[in-house]
Design a protein around this motif. Structure first.
Motif, short mmCIF file in Angstrom:
data_model
loop_
_atom_site.label_atom_id
_atom_site.label_comp_id
_atom_site.label_asym_id
_atom_site.label_seq_id
_atom_site.Cartn_x
_atom_site.Cartn_y
_atom_site.Cartn_z
N THR A 248 25.20 36.53 45.10
CA THR A 248 26.43 36.39 44.30
C THR A 248 27.64 36.92 45.05
O THR A 248 28.70 36.26 45.10
CB THR A 248 26.28 37.16 42.97
OG1 THR A 248 25.17 36.65 42.24
CG2 THR A 248 27.53 37.02 42.11
N MET A 249 27.50 38.10 45.65
CA MET A 249 28.61 38.68 46.39
C MET A 249 28.95 37.85 47.62
O MET A 249 30.13 37.69 47.98
CB MET A 249 28.25 40.12 46.80
CG MET A 249 28.08 41.06 45.62
SD MET A 249 27.45 42.67 46.09
CE MET A 249 28.80 43.33 47.05
N ALA A 292 34.18 48.15 36.89
CA ALA A 292 32.96 47.36 36.73
C ALA A 292 31.72 48.17 37.15
O ALA A 292 30.66 48.06 36.52
CB ALA A 292 33.04 46.07 37.55
N ASN A 293 31.85 48.97 38.22
CA ASN A 293 30.75 49.84 38.62
C ASN A 293 30.43 50.85 37.52
O ASN A 293 29.26 51.14 37.23
CB ASN A 293 31.09 50.58 39.91
CG ASN A 293 31.15 49.69 41.13
OD1 ASN A 293 31.80 50.01 42.11
ND2 ASN A 293 30.49 48.55 41.09
N VAL A 377 34.36 39.99 37.45
CA VAL A 377 33.70 41.13 38.09
C VAL A 377 33.16 42.10 37.04
O VAL A 377 32.10 42.71 37.22
CB VAL A 377 34.64 41.84 39.09
CG1 VAL A 377 35.74 42.64 38.38
CG2 VAL A 377 33.85 42.76 40.02
N LEU A 378 33.87 42.22 35.93
CA LEU A 378 33.40 43.10 34.85
C LEU A 378 32.15 42.52 34.18
O LEU A 378 31.20 43.27 33.89
CB LEU A 378 34.52 43.27 33.82
CG LEU A 378 34.25 44.25 32.68
CD1 LEU A 378 33.84 45.61 33.22
CD2 LEU A 378 35.48 44.38 31.80
N ALA A 379 32.13 41.22 33.95
CA ALA A 379 30.95 40.59 33.36
C ALA A 379 29.74 40.75 34.26
O ALA A 379 28.62 41.04 33.80
CB ALA A 379 31.22 39.11 33.09
N PHE A 432 36.34 29.79 35.09
CA PHE A 432 35.09 29.13 34.69
C PHE A 432 33.94 30.13 34.75
O PHE A 432 33.13 30.23 33.82
CB PHE A 432 34.83 27.97 35.66
CG PHE A 432 33.81 26.98 35.15
CD1 PHE A 432 34.19 25.92 34.35
CD2 PHE A 432 32.48 27.11 35.51
CE1 PHE A 432 33.25 25.01 33.89
CE2 PHE A 432 31.53 26.21 35.05
CZ PHE A 432 31.91 25.14 34.24
N CYS A 433 33.90 30.91 35.84
CA CYS A 433 32.84 31.91 36.01
C CYS A 433 32.91 32.99 34.94
O CYS A 433 31.89 33.36 34.34
CB CYS A 433 32.96 32.53 37.40
SG CYS A 433 31.65 33.69 37.82
#
Length: 457
Positions: A248-249, A292-293, A377-379, A432-433
């Motif tokens: 993903t990253m 997010a972490n 990034v939070l999701a 969209f993501c």
């Protein structure tokens, strides 16, 4: 039945964890910036080679970091359940997996010169880039171990030490670069090879600092006892969760590399403006990434306790925090684009006005995708907390590469919007993501589904 806490409680908890992590991410970014600045002062050809070589190193590092990041939610969940043995097993095998990955990609890094020549790069640039990677490539091993220990300590909510050691690494990197690149204080003048040596030494020092702290400040976990003994079940768990995170990253990083390539097709000045705008956006992205972490750790703790109420309330709190940060960021990008862009250029730069004209439009586009960037990034962080990484990997890859890149190309070239169109395409891909990932998190937690979900409400 779990006691329900107000949103303000969850906000404070996220900030307590997230602010030091934000600082450590920005500090880590400062190390790369220091390398670029000092090599830029030394030699332009060396700078071009460093950009090329460090991008290859970064792509490999980002891919491998997925394994290390898997340690964070798994340790947070095990700690919340009071399972000290599982904490130790996961962290040890996270280190094992990182070393195995690092050894596996070393041949790629060692063959950097041949790769650059095959990609049509200039002979001098390929030679310098190869020299850098033959030294700096060895730093992938301590660099990945640093990520494992950062994840472990963050999961235990010991984020302050992560910040201080990263800040120390920034200072050490600057000192070593100054000595080894330019030959100061009696050291040999090594140029780009000096930057590579400094990079390896900084990674080793960071790893030793985190390892020594862990051994003496967190002795109960006994991470280093019988470290050589394999634990195949835990190793499989780490790989199963971490590999999708790494992919993903990698997909997200490649999205922005693709945008840079497309900007280069338009022109040199447009690419320069794009680079500046992307650097500014990268700094603000660290704010969302740190939160997010923190969300990953807090979600992992709630997941370990099977406390879906705390999980959902914590998610609401961190979404509000990210939204507030995004609002401030948007205001700054729209109101002060000239101030931000000109900070990256010399007052005597002959193309200053042209780059500024392009950059102002790109900063407006960057403002547009702040909410999307923060949300996606939070999701991802929340889903990692509940150990849901495989489907999010496919969602991200589809959004970035089947939606984002083609739309960027169409808007930039077919429609004729140029650089603005490329950035609008990025925004659409990220939007969209973020919608799909957020829907997966909220629908999944609402039904109490996900890997091994047996929640109590």
């Amino acid at each position: 039945m779990q006691t329900r806490q107000p949103l303000s409680y969850h906000m404070r908890a996220h900030l307590r964890l997230g602010v030091p992590l934000i600082g450590s991410h920005i500090a880590q970014l400062s190390i790369t910036l220091t390398d670029t600045l000092m090599i830029g002062w030394y030699d332009v050809e060396a700078l071009a080679a460093l950009v090329l070589a460090s991008e290859l190193f970064f792509v490999m590092f980002i891919f491998g970091s997925g394994i290390a990041l898997a340690v964070m939610p798994m340790v947070a969940s095990a700690q919340a359940m009071g399972d000290e043995v599982q904490v130790r097993r996961i962290t040890r095998m996270g280190a094992w997996a990182s070393i195995l990955f690092g050894l596996g990609i070393l041949p790629i890094l060692m063959s950097g010169r041949a790769m650059f020549l095959a990609l049509g790069q200039d002979q001098v640039i390929a030679d310098l880039g190869g020299q850098y990677l033959r030294i700096a490539g060895w730093g992938i091993l301590p660099a990945l171990l640093v990520m494992v220990f950062k994840s472990f300590l963050s999961a235990l909510e010991r984020t302050q030490v992560v910040l201080w050691i990263t800040l120390a690494a920034v200072g050490l990197n600057a000192v070593l670069n100054y000595a080894l690149i330019f030959g100061h204080w009696g050291m040999p003048e090594l140029g780009i090879q000096g930057a590579a040596i400094a990079s390896v030494l900084v990674n080793i020092a960071s790893f030793l600092g985190l390892a020594i702290y862990t051994k003496h400040a967190v002795p109960d976990h006994a991470l280093f006892a019988r470290l050589w003994r394999p634990d195949w079940e835990a190793l499989k768990q780490v790989f199963r969760l971490g590999l999708p995170i790494g992919i993903t990253m990698l997909a997200e990083s490649a999205l922005f590399i693709a945008s840079s390539i497309m900007m280069g097709w338009i022109g040199t000045l447009q690419l320069a403006a794009h680079g500046i705008a992307l650097s500014i956006a990268s700094i603000t992205f660290m704010l969302y990434l740190g939160l997010a972490n923190a969300a990953t750790v807090r979600a992992g703790q709630a997941y370990g306790r099977r406390d879906v109420t705390s999980l959902r309330d914590g998610a609401k709190a961190v979404i509000i925090l990210c939204g507030l940060v995004a609002i401030v960021t948007i205001a700054v990008f729209i109101l002060f684009p000239e101030v931000l862009i000109t900070a990256f250029m010399s007052p005597d730069e002959p193309n200053r006005a042209a780059v500024l004209a392009v950059g102002v439009g790109l900063m407006a586009a960057a403002a547009l995708f702040q909410f999307m960037d923060a949300a996606q990034v939070l999701a991802l962080g929340l889903l990692r907390g509940v150990q849901d990484t495989t489907v999010p990997m496919w969602i991200a890859a589809f959004s970035y590469w089947i939606v984002g890149v083609p739309v960027s190309y169409v808007l930039g070239f077919s429609v004729g919007l140029g650089g603005i169109g490329i950035w609008l395409g990025l925004a659409i891909g990220l939007a969209f993501c973020s919608v799909l990932l957020m829907a997966r998190f909220w629908l999944g937690t609402g039904r109490g589904t996900g890997p091994s979900w047996n929640v109590e409400t």
